[in-house]
Design a protein around this motif. Structure first.
Motif, mmCIF file in Angstrom:
data_model
loop_
_atom_site.group_PDB
_atom_site.id
_atom_site.type_symbol
_atom_site.label_atom_id
_atom_site.label_comp_id
_atom_site.label_asym_id
_atom_site.label_seq_id
_atom_site.Cartn_x
_atom_site.Cartn_y
_atom_site.Cartn_z
ATOM 1 N N VAL A 122 0.829 -1.202 0.000
ATOM 2 C CA VAL A 122 0.000 0.000 0.000
ATOM 3 C C VAL A 122 0.864 1.253 0.000
ATOM 4 O O VAL A 122 2.016 1.228 0.418
ATOM 5 C CB VAL A 122 -0.943 0.053 1.224
ATOM 6 C CG1 VAL A 122 -1.944 -1.080 1.206
ATOM 7 C CG2 VAL A 122 -0.165 0.062 2.522
ATOM 8 N N VAL B 14 0.209 5.175 1.499
ATOM 9 C CA VAL B 14 -0.713 5.941 2.332
ATOM 10 C C VAL B 14 -0.166 7.335 2.588
ATOM 11 O O VAL B 14 1.043 7.552 2.615
ATOM 12 C CB VAL B 14 -0.985 5.239 3.677
ATOM 13 C CG1 VAL B 14 -1.654 3.906 3.484
ATOM 14 C CG2 VAL B 14 0.291 5.059 4.478
ATOM 15 N N SER B 15 -1.100 8.278 2.744
ATOM 16 C CA SER B 15 -0.760 9.613 3.239
ATOM 17 C C SER B 15 -1.815 9.950 4.285
ATOM 18 O O SER B 15 -2.580 9.076 4.691
ATOM 19 C CB SER B 15 -0.738 10.637 2.099
ATOM 20 O OG SER B 15 -2.048 10.886 1.629
ATOM 21 N N HIS B 16 -1.885 11.200 4.690
ATOM 22 C CA HIS B 16 -2.836 11.553 5.748
ATOM 23 C C HIS B 16 -4.284 11.344 5.330
ATOM 24 O O HIS B 16 -5.144 11.114 6.163
ATOM 25 C CB HIS B 16 -2.603 12.992 6.209
ATOM 26 C CG HIS B 16 -3.041 14.022 5.224
ATOM 27 N ND1 HIS B 16 -2.308 14.315 4.096
ATOM 28 C CD2 HIS B 16 -4.140 14.796 5.189
ATOM 29 C CE1 HIS B 16 -2.947 15.239 3.402
ATOM 30 N NE2 HIS B 16 -4.055 15.556 4.038
ATOM 31 N N ASP B 17 -4.585 11.383 4.041
ATOM 32 C CA ASP B 17 -5.979 11.248 3.596
ATOM 33 C C ASP B 17 -6.152 10.324 2.388
ATOM 34 O O ASP B 17 -7.148 10.402 1.690
ATOM 35 C CB ASP B 17 -6.556 12.622 3.278
ATOM 36 C CG ASP B 17 -5.865 13.307 2.110
ATOM 37 O OD1 ASP B 17 -4.806 12.818 1.656
ATOM 38 O OD2 ASP B 17 -6.374 14.338 1.652
ATOM 39 N N LEU B 18 -5.176 9.450 2.154
ATOM 40 C CA LEU B 18 -5.205 8.602 0.969
ATOM 41 C C LEU B 18 -4.658 7.220 1.319
ATOM 42 O O LEU B 18 -3.667 7.107 2.039
ATOM 43 C CB LEU B 18 -4.335 9.237 -0.124
ATOM 44 C CG LEU B 18 -4.192 8.519 -1.444
ATOM 45 C CD1 LEU B 18 -5.515 8.570 -2.207
ATOM 46 C CD2 LEU B 18 -3.102 9.175 -2.272
ATOM 47 N N TYR B 19 -5.317 6.189 0.797
ATOM 48 C CA TYR B 19 -4.875 4.807 1.000
ATOM 49 C C TYR B 19 -5.075 4.084 -0.325
ATOM 50 O O TYR B 19 -6.205 3.965 -0.797
ATOM 51 C CB TYR B 19 -5.721 4.152 2.094
ATOM 52 C CG TYR B 19 -5.384 2.723 2.377
ATOM 53 C CD1 TYR B 19 -4.501 2.399 3.383
ATOM 54 C CD2 TYR B 19 -5.958 1.692 1.644
ATOM 55 C CE1 TYR B 19 -4.191 1.072 3.666
ATOM 56 C CE2 TYR B 19 -5.653 0.364 1.915
ATOM 57 C CZ TYR B 19 -4.773 0.076 2.925
ATOM 58 O OH TYR B 19 -4.462 -1.236 3.201
ATOM 59 N N TRP C 292 -0.876 -0.956 -3.913
ATOM 60 C CA TRP C 292 0.345 -0.631 -4.653
ATOM 61 C C TRP C 292 0.882 -1.911 -5.266
ATOM 62 O O TRP C 292 0.962 -2.948 -4.607
ATOM 63 C CB TRP C 292 1.327 -0.009 -3.664
ATOM 64 C CG TRP C 292 2.527 0.650 -4.209
ATOM 65 C CD1 TRP C 292 2.625 1.402 -5.336
ATOM 66 C CD2 TRP C 292 3.813 0.664 -3.602
ATOM 67 N NE1 TRP C 292 3.899 1.881 -5.473
ATOM 68 C CE2 TRP C 292 4.650 1.437 -4.419
ATOM 69 C CE3 TRP C 292 4.336 0.103 -2.450
ATOM 70 C CZ2 TRP C 292 5.986 1.661 -4.136
ATOM 71 C CZ3 TRP C 292 5.661 0.327 -2.158
ATOM 72 C CH2 TRP C 292 6.474 1.097 -2.991
ATOM 73 N N THR D 220 5.599 1.363 9.664
ATOM 74 C CA THR D 220 4.215 1.705 9.987
ATOM 75 C C THR D 220 4.154 2.606 11.214
ATOM 76 O O THR D 220 3.470 3.632 11.217
ATOM 77 C CB THR D 220 3.387 0.423 10.225
ATOM 78 O OG1 THR D 220 3.436 -0.368 9.047
ATOM 79 C CG2 THR D 220 1.956 0.746 10.569
ATOM 80 N N ASN E 87 3.098 6.653 11.368
ATOM 81 C CA ASN E 87 2.055 7.148 12.262
ATOM 82 C C ASN E 87 2.533 8.304 13.126
ATOM 83 O O ASN E 87 1.804 9.279 13.331
ATOM 84 C CB ASN E 87 1.508 6.018 13.134
ATOM 85 C CG ASN E 87 0.656 5.052 12.352
ATOM 86 O OD1 ASN E 87 0.048 5.406 11.344
ATOM 87 N ND2 ASN E 87 0.599 3.805 12.804
ATOM 88 N N ASN F 89 2.877 11.373 10.834
ATOM 89 C CA ASN F 89 1.541 11.806 10.440
ATOM 90 C C ASN F 89 0.838 12.507 11.603
ATOM 91 O O ASN F 89 0.203 13.548 11.410
ATOM 92 C CB ASN F 89 0.730 10.609 9.943
ATOM 93 C CG ASN F 89 -0.556 11.017 9.295
ATOM 94 O OD1 ASN F 89 -0.572 11.866 8.405
ATOM 95 N ND2 ASN F 89 -1.645 10.417 9.731
ATOM 96 N N VAL G 195 4.498 10.303 3.399
ATOM 97 C CA VAL G 195 3.875 9.224 2.654
ATOM 98 C C VAL G 195 4.516 7.927 3.116
ATOM 99 O O VAL G 195 5.730 7.850 3.286
ATOM 100 C CB VAL G 195 4.071 9.415 1.124
ATOM 101 C CG1 VAL G 195 3.643 8.165 0.371
ATOM 102 C CG2 VAL G 195 3.305 10.624 0.653
#
Length: 92
Positions: free
Chosen positions: A3, A5-10, A13, A74, A78, A81, A88
């Motif tokens: 995957v 990920v960012s603060h508002d996207l998942y 991949w 991970t 976190n 973020n 990212v």
């Protein structure tokens, strides 16, 4: 699966191994707003060395890299973020 990920996207991949991670597979980094300042790349069960072409690409687009095993990546994603950093996570 892998995957990004960012603060508002998942997003799912495609790469499954570090050898499959290419500048093209990270092209989304150039599209995100605000531009990410840090890429936390989780390489699976163990941290692995980054291919020079990827290091060159990230340097060219101005993104700092943190290369860790996926479990620690991970957690580090976190933390950054939660601090409100433009981060990212790319986890294999």
């Amino acid at each position: 699966g892998s995957v990004i990920v960012s603060h508002d996207l998942y997003l799912m991949w495609r790469p499954r191994r570090l050898s499959e991670v290419t500048p093209d597979s990270l092209g989304i980094l150039e599209l995100l707003k605000p531009a990410p300042e840090v890429l936390v790349l989780g390489t699976g069960a163990q941290a692995e060395p980054l291919p020079p072409a990827l290091r060159d690409y990230l340097g060219r687009i101005g993104v700092r890299l943190e290369l860790l095993d996926s479990r620690n990546a991970t957690g580090y994603f976190n933390v950054l973020n939660d601090e409100g950093r433009a981060v990212v996570g790319a986890l294999l």
